[in-house]
Design an enzyme around this catalytic site. Structure first.
Site, PDB file in Angstrom:
ATOM      1  CG  ASP A 100      -0.309  -0.205   2.518  1.00  0.00           C
ATOM      2  OD1 ASP A 100       0.733  -0.879   2.576  1.00  0.00           O
ATOM      3  OD2 ASP A 100      -0.825   0.317   3.522  1.00  0.00           O
ATOM      4  CG  HIS A 101       3.265   2.550   2.137  1.00  0.00           C
ATOM      5  ND1 HIS A 101       3.219   3.777   2.772  1.00  0.00           N
ATOM      6  CD2 HIS A 101       2.461   1.726   2.883  1.00  0.00           C
ATOM      7  CE1 HIS A 101       2.457   3.706   3.838  1.00  0.00           C
ATOM      8  NE2 HIS A 101       1.974   2.471   3.944  1.00  0.00           N
ATOM      9  CG  HIS A 186       5.720  -0.702   9.656  1.00  0.00           C
ATOM     10  ND1 HIS A 186       4.536  -1.230  10.088  1.00  0.00           N
ATOM     11  CD2 HIS A 186       5.591  -0.558   8.312  1.00  0.00           C
ATOM     12  CE1 HIS A 186       3.721  -1.394   9.059  1.00  0.00           C
ATOM     13  NE2 HIS A 186       4.333  -1.000   7.962  1.00  0.00           N
ATOM     14  CG  ASP A 208       2.608   2.130   7.114  1.00  0.00           C
ATOM     15  OD1 ASP A 208       1.907   3.148   7.015  1.00  0.00           O
ATOM     16  OD2 ASP A 208       2.410   1.101   6.439  1.00  0.00           O
TER      17      ASP A 208
END
Ligand SMILES: [Zn+2]
Length: 269
Positions: A100-101, A186, A208
């Protein structure tokens, strides 16, 4: 010389469980949260920090995250809204390589990719429990092939996408007023980004290392991590950095804060 401008490109939303968003705290239940990219117009070029998720990838690999994304929330669609084409982007910076990045990297065919050396390594040599996080390898098709990792079967254009990578380590000012700050935990090589602007406080994009204001206030990390102790330490580092530089924190996946952020075509300067 033009002043630096920062645009937030809305990338749609995903769903995770509350126990993932707030590790071992919850409450449980579906939590829908935003994803976005950060475009920086700088005198040295156009930079994008993170590129959101690819809808087809999420539907194929993680449909339980229930992606909602309009055409205007894709990287090409969001750039078009401010009169830019994907080929106008000079640099992609990835905070880390979770799907998602980095899902929109593949559209930015002219850009040089900047990331932490440890993160690029981790994208193909990660722990087994990080499998879904690192499931979209379209940001580096050649690397994926070498490592025997799956690429989408129906995207022949990926053969033409051969990005150059510039890997770095440590805190780095990569251009005047653009600071990459190490916030591991993370993932192995996670970076947060601070942007200094002429007319306002610096903007500190946590990525994140901290999903939301609520994570910060609860002193609670998300459940997706390589090393929870390092992750918590990085969240504390962000708080200290914000105080030291009088910076405003911009969280990566905050359903409460995101509505108050200025989104493109508006910008910060
Ligand atoms: Zn992540």
């Amino acid at each position: 010389m033009t002043d630096t401008k920062v645009y937030l490109l809305d990338g749609g939303t995903l769903v995770i469980d509350g126990f993932h968003a707030f590790w071992n705290r919850g409450p449980a239940g579906e939590l829908r949260f935003p994803c976005y990219a950060v475009l920086i117009e700088h005198k040295d070029g156009r930079y994008i920090f993170d590129t959101g998720y690819d809808h087809a990838h999420v539907m194929r690999v993680l449909p339980f995250e229930k992606p909602l994304q309009t055409p205007e929330q894709t990287i090409p669609g969001a750039l078009a809204k401010i009169g830019l084409k994907p080929t106008d982007i000079n640099y992609v910076i990835n905070s880390h390589y979770h799907f998602d990045h980095c899902g929109g990297n593949k559209h930015l065919s002219k850009a040089c990719t900047v990331c932490h050396a440890k993160e690029l390594e981790a994208s193909t040599k990660h722990q087994p429990f990080e499998h879904l996080g690192y499931s979209d390898m379209t940001f580096a098709p050649q690397l994926a092939k070498q490592a025997g990792k799956a690429l989408p079967p129906d995207e022949p254009a990926l053969d033409m996408y051969t990005p150059k990578f510039e890997t770095i380590t440590g805190d780095q000012e990569i251009a005047k007023g653009l600071w990459l700050l190490e916030t591991p935990g993370h993932t192995a090589g996670h970076y947060s980004l601070m942007v200094e602007l002429k007319n306002r406080r610096p903007m500190l994009f946590t990525a994140d290392a901290c999903y939301s204001q609520k994570n910060m206030d609860m002193n609670c990390i998300s459940s997706f991590h390589l090393d929870p102790t390092a992750s918590l330490k990085s969240m504390h580092r962000l708080k200290a950095l914000a105080e030291k530089h009088n910076a405003e924190l911009f969280y990566s996946h905050d359903p409460d804060s995101f509505p108050n952020y200025v989104k493109a075509p508006g910008y910060y300067s």
